[in-house]
Write a protein that holds these residues in place. Structure first.
Motif, PDB file in Angstrom:
ATOM      1  N   VAL A  54       0.683   2.900 -11.867  1.00  0.00           N
ATOM      2  CA  VAL A  54       1.958   3.632 -12.769  1.00  0.00           C
ATOM      3  C   VAL A  54       3.346   2.479 -12.633  1.00  0.00           C
ATOM      4  O   VAL A  54       3.549   2.481 -13.295  1.00  0.00           O
ATOM      5  N   LEU A  55       3.091   1.608 -11.952  1.00  0.00           N
ATOM      6  CA  LEU A  55       4.391   0.461 -12.763  1.00  0.00           C
ATOM      7  C   LEU A  55       4.220  -0.953 -11.969  1.00  0.00           C
ATOM      8  O   LEU A  55       3.441  -0.359 -10.830  1.00  0.00           O
ATOM      9  N   ARG A  56       4.328  -1.910 -12.153  1.00  0.00           N
ATOM     10  CA  ARG A  56       4.216  -3.175 -11.184  1.00  0.00           C
ATOM     11  C   ARG A  56       5.554  -3.684 -11.923  1.00  0.00           C
ATOM     12  O   ARG A  56       5.646  -4.401 -13.355  1.00  0.00           O
ATOM     13  N   ASN A  57       6.027  -4.681 -10.907  1.00  0.00           N
ATOM     14  CA  ASN A  57       6.841  -5.683 -11.715  1.00  0.00           C
ATOM     15  C   ASN A  57       7.099  -6.741 -10.671  1.00  0.00           C
ATOM     16  O   ASN A  57       5.886  -6.576  -9.666  1.00  0.00           O
ATOM     17  N   ALA A  58       7.759  -7.762 -10.437  1.00  0.00           N
ATOM     18  CA  ALA A  58       7.593  -8.601  -9.641  1.00  0.00           C
ATOM     19  C   ALA A  58       7.423  -8.185  -7.893  1.00  0.00           C
ATOM     20  O   ALA A  58       7.450  -9.452  -6.794  1.00  0.00           O
ATOM     21  N   HIS A  59       8.264  -7.173  -7.470  1.00  0.00           N
ATOM     22  CA  HIS A  59       8.449  -7.316  -6.195  1.00  0.00           C
ATOM     23  C   HIS A  59       7.969  -5.933  -5.615  1.00  0.00           C
ATOM     24  O   HIS A  59       7.630  -5.309  -5.081  1.00  0.00           O
ATOM     25  N   PHE A  60       7.467  -5.107  -6.573  1.00  0.00           N
ATOM     26  CA  PHE A  60       6.188  -3.594  -6.353  1.00  0.00           C
ATOM     27  C   PHE A  60       5.115  -3.100  -7.286  1.00  0.00           C
ATOM     28  O   PHE A  60       5.418  -3.504  -8.146  1.00  0.00           O
ATOM     29  N   VAL A  61       4.432  -3.051  -7.212  1.00  0.00           N
ATOM     30  CA  VAL A  61       3.281  -1.892  -7.442  1.00  0.00           C
ATOM     31  C   VAL A  61       2.909  -0.842  -6.898  1.00  0.00           C
ATOM     32  O   VAL A  61       3.042  -0.926  -5.357  1.00  0.00           O
ATOM     33  N   VAL A  62       3.115  -0.062  -7.960  1.00  0.00           N
ATOM     34  CA  VAL A  62       3.013   2.257  -7.509  1.00  0.00           C
ATOM     35  C   VAL A  62       2.368   2.247  -7.916  1.00  0.00           C
ATOM     36  O   VAL A  62       1.341   2.228  -9.232  1.00  0.00           O
ATOM     37  N   THR A  63       0.930   2.936  -7.455  1.00  0.00           N
ATOM     38  CA  THR A  63      -0.297   3.734  -7.944  1.00  0.00           C
ATOM     39  C   THR A  63       0.032   5.189  -7.301  1.00  0.00           C
ATOM     40  O   THR A  63       0.311   5.435  -6.237  1.00  0.00           O
ATOM     41  N   VAL A  64      -1.172   5.733  -7.980  1.00  0.00           N
ATOM     42  CA  VAL A  64      -0.847   6.855  -7.691  1.00  0.00           C
ATOM     43  C   VAL A  64      -3.066   7.446  -7.486  1.00  0.00           C
ATOM     44  O   VAL A  64      -3.424   7.111  -8.370  1.00  0.00           O
ATOM     45  N   ASP A  65      -2.890   8.398  -6.876  1.00  0.00           N
ATOM     46  CA  ASP A  65      -4.112   9.229  -6.233  1.00  0.00           C
ATOM     47  C   ASP A  65      -4.741  10.256  -6.139  1.00  0.00           C
ATOM     48  O   ASP A  65      -4.344  10.503  -5.846  1.00  0.00           O
ATOM     49  N   HIS A  66      -4.652  10.696  -7.742  1.00  0.00           N
ATOM     50  CA  HIS A  66      -4.350  12.186  -7.744  1.00  0.00           C
ATOM     51  C   HIS A  66      -5.265  12.925  -6.900  1.00  0.00           C
ATOM     52  O   HIS A  66      -5.399  13.911  -6.626  1.00  0.00           O
ATOM     53  N   THR A  67      -7.154  12.498  -6.966  1.00  0.00           N
ATOM     54  CA  THR A  67      -7.698  13.201  -6.085  1.00  0.00           C
ATOM     55  C   THR A  67      -7.326  12.849  -4.525  1.00  0.00           C
ATOM     56  O   THR A  67      -7.065  14.317  -3.720  1.00  0.00           O
ATOM     57  N   ALA A  68      -6.929  11.728  -3.688  1.00  0.00           N
ATOM     58  CA  ALA A  68      -6.102  11.447  -2.661  1.00  0.00           C
ATOM     59  C   ALA A  68      -5.089  12.457  -2.078  1.00  0.00           C
ATOM     60  O   ALA A  68      -4.823  12.591  -1.061  1.00  0.00           O
ATOM     61  N   ARG A  69      -4.346  13.020  -3.092  1.00  0.00           N
ATOM     62  CA  ARG A  69      -2.805  13.558  -3.618  1.00  0.00           C
ATOM     63  C   ARG A  69      -1.889  12.386  -2.924  1.00  0.00           C
ATOM     64  O   ARG A  69      -1.206  12.505  -1.620  1.00  0.00           O
ATOM     65  N   PHE A  70      -1.602  10.827  -3.188  1.00  0.00           N
ATOM     66  CA  PHE A  70      -1.110   9.841  -2.510  1.00  0.00           C
ATOM     67  C   PHE A  70      -0.723   9.396  -3.185  1.00  0.00           C
ATOM     68  O   PHE A  70      -1.343   8.694  -4.486  1.00  0.00           O
ATOM     69  N   VAL A  71       0.799   8.779  -3.003  1.00  0.00           N
ATOM     70  CA  VAL A  71       1.611   7.317  -4.077  1.00  0.00           C
ATOM     71  C   VAL A  71       1.630   6.493  -3.141  1.00  0.00           C
ATOM     72  O   VAL A  71       1.828   6.233  -2.341  1.00  0.00           O
ATOM     73  N   ARG A  72       0.951   5.122  -3.444  1.00  0.00           N
ATOM     74  CA  ARG A  72       1.061   3.644  -2.454  1.00  0.00           C
ATOM     75  C   ARG A  72       1.812   2.429  -3.612  1.00  0.00           C
ATOM     76  O   ARG A  72       1.564   2.672  -4.712  1.00  0.00           O
ATOM     77  N   VAL A  73       2.857   2.923  -2.820  1.00  0.00           N
ATOM     78  CA  VAL A  73       3.914   1.404  -3.460  1.00  0.00           C
ATOM     79  C   VAL A  73       4.160   0.432  -1.517  1.00  0.00           C
ATOM     80  O   VAL A  73       4.470   0.472  -1.167  1.00  0.00           O
ATOM     81  N   ALA A  74       3.272  -0.837  -3.278  1.00  0.00           N
ATOM     82  CA  ALA A  74       3.257  -1.763  -1.895  1.00  0.00           C
ATOM     83  C   ALA A  74       4.310  -3.012  -2.995  1.00  0.00           C
ATOM     84  O   ALA A  74       4.381  -2.615  -3.786  1.00  0.00           O
ATOM     85  N   ARG A  75       4.547  -3.586  -1.256  1.00  0.00           N
ATOM     86  CA  ARG A  75       6.373  -4.496  -1.667  1.00  0.00           C
ATOM     87  C   ARG A  75       5.185  -6.052  -1.690  1.00  0.00           C
ATOM     88  O   ARG A  75       4.352  -6.203  -0.812  1.00  0.00           O
ATOM     89  N   THR A  76       5.448  -6.856  -2.686  1.00  0.00           N
ATOM     90  CA  THR A  76       4.984  -7.937  -3.107  1.00  0.00           C
ATOM     91  C   THR A  76       6.096  -9.146  -1.967  1.00  0.00           C
ATOM     92  O   THR A  76       6.758  -8.356  -1.523  1.00  0.00           O
ATOM     93  N   ALA A  77       5.491 -10.053  -2.068  1.00  0.00           N
ATOM     94  CA  ALA A  77       6.273 -11.418  -1.131  1.00  0.00           C
ATOM     95  C   ALA A  77       7.669 -11.481  -1.834  1.00  0.00           C
ATOM     96  O   ALA A  77       7.997 -12.586  -1.095  1.00  0.00           O
ATOM     97  N   GLU A  78       7.781 -11.427  -3.449  1.00  0.00           N
ATOM     98  CA  GLU A  78       9.006 -12.335  -3.928  1.00  0.00           C
ATOM     99  C   GLU A  78       9.977 -11.251  -3.358  1.00  0.00           C
ATOM    100  O   GLU A  78      10.293 -10.276  -3.237  1.00  0.00           O
ATOM    101  N   PRO A  79      10.574 -12.663  -2.528  1.00  0.00           N
ATOM    102  CA  PRO A  79      12.277 -12.432  -2.214  1.00  0.00           C
ATOM    103  C   PRO A  79      13.057 -11.782  -3.009  1.00  0.00           C
ATOM    104  O   PRO A  79      13.172 -11.828  -4.947  1.00  0.00           O
ATOM    105  N   PHE A  80      14.198 -10.701  -3.694  1.00  0.00           N
ATOM    106  CA  PHE A  80      14.737 -10.460  -4.196  1.00  0.00           C
ATOM    107  C   PHE A  80      15.889 -11.091  -4.045  1.00  0.00           C
ATOM    108  O   PHE A  80      16.780 -11.794  -3.292  1.00  0.00           O
ATOM    109  N   ASP A  81      16.553 -11.172  -6.213  1.00  0.00           N
ATOM    110  CA  ASP A  81      17.431 -12.219  -5.998  1.00  0.00           C
ATOM    111  C   ASP A  81      18.903 -11.963  -5.734  1.00  0.00           C
ATOM    112  O   ASP A  81      19.994 -12.737  -5.629  1.00  0.00           O
TER     113      ASP A  81
END
Length: 135
Positions: free
Chosen positions: A4-31
């Protein structure tokens, strides 16, 4: 999993079957703190259409660069509280014991319970468990 979202710092996915959201942080530091605020707002907008009470949240912060300076901590307190509030369950996947201690401290500060572990299978079992039924 639906992305549902991807940018330099996060990838957000939703598993509707298992009913959870995963927010994965990338290794890119914030400016900047402003960049953190902007990207957290993007996550909030991407998740605005979901019923948080019917979903669990898995935050995968293993790749995140370590950071705990006071300015960062102050700026992210409000953001992380808004990000995790309302989900049925919250789990945080960490890489190090220092990361686990920091996340546990965050939970004490913002009052949102999180299961914290470096064991992905344990956390996936937690966020995908059937909801408790009372009565």
């Amino acid at each position: 999993m639906s992305e549902v979202l991807r940018n330099a710092h996060f990838v957000v996915t939703v598993d509707h079957t298992a009913r959870f959201v995963r927010v994965a942080r990338t290794a890119e530091p914030f400016d900047s703190i402003e960049q953190i605020e902007q990207e957290c707002q993007e996550i909030a907008e991407a998740l605005a259409f979901f019923d948080r009470s019917a979903l669990s949240l898995l935050l995968d912060i293993r790749a995140a660069p370590g950071r705990n300076d006071r300015r960062f901590e102050d700026a992210t307190l409000r953001l992380r509280t808004a990000a995790v509030r309302g989900f049925a369950r919250v789990a945080v996947l960490v890489r190090t014991s220092a990361g686990a201690l920091q996340v546990q401290r965050h939970g004490r500060e913002d009052g949102v319970h999180r299961l914290v572990s470096d064991d992905e299978d344990e956390l996936l079992a937690y966020v995908t468990a059937a909801p408790l039924r009372l009565g």
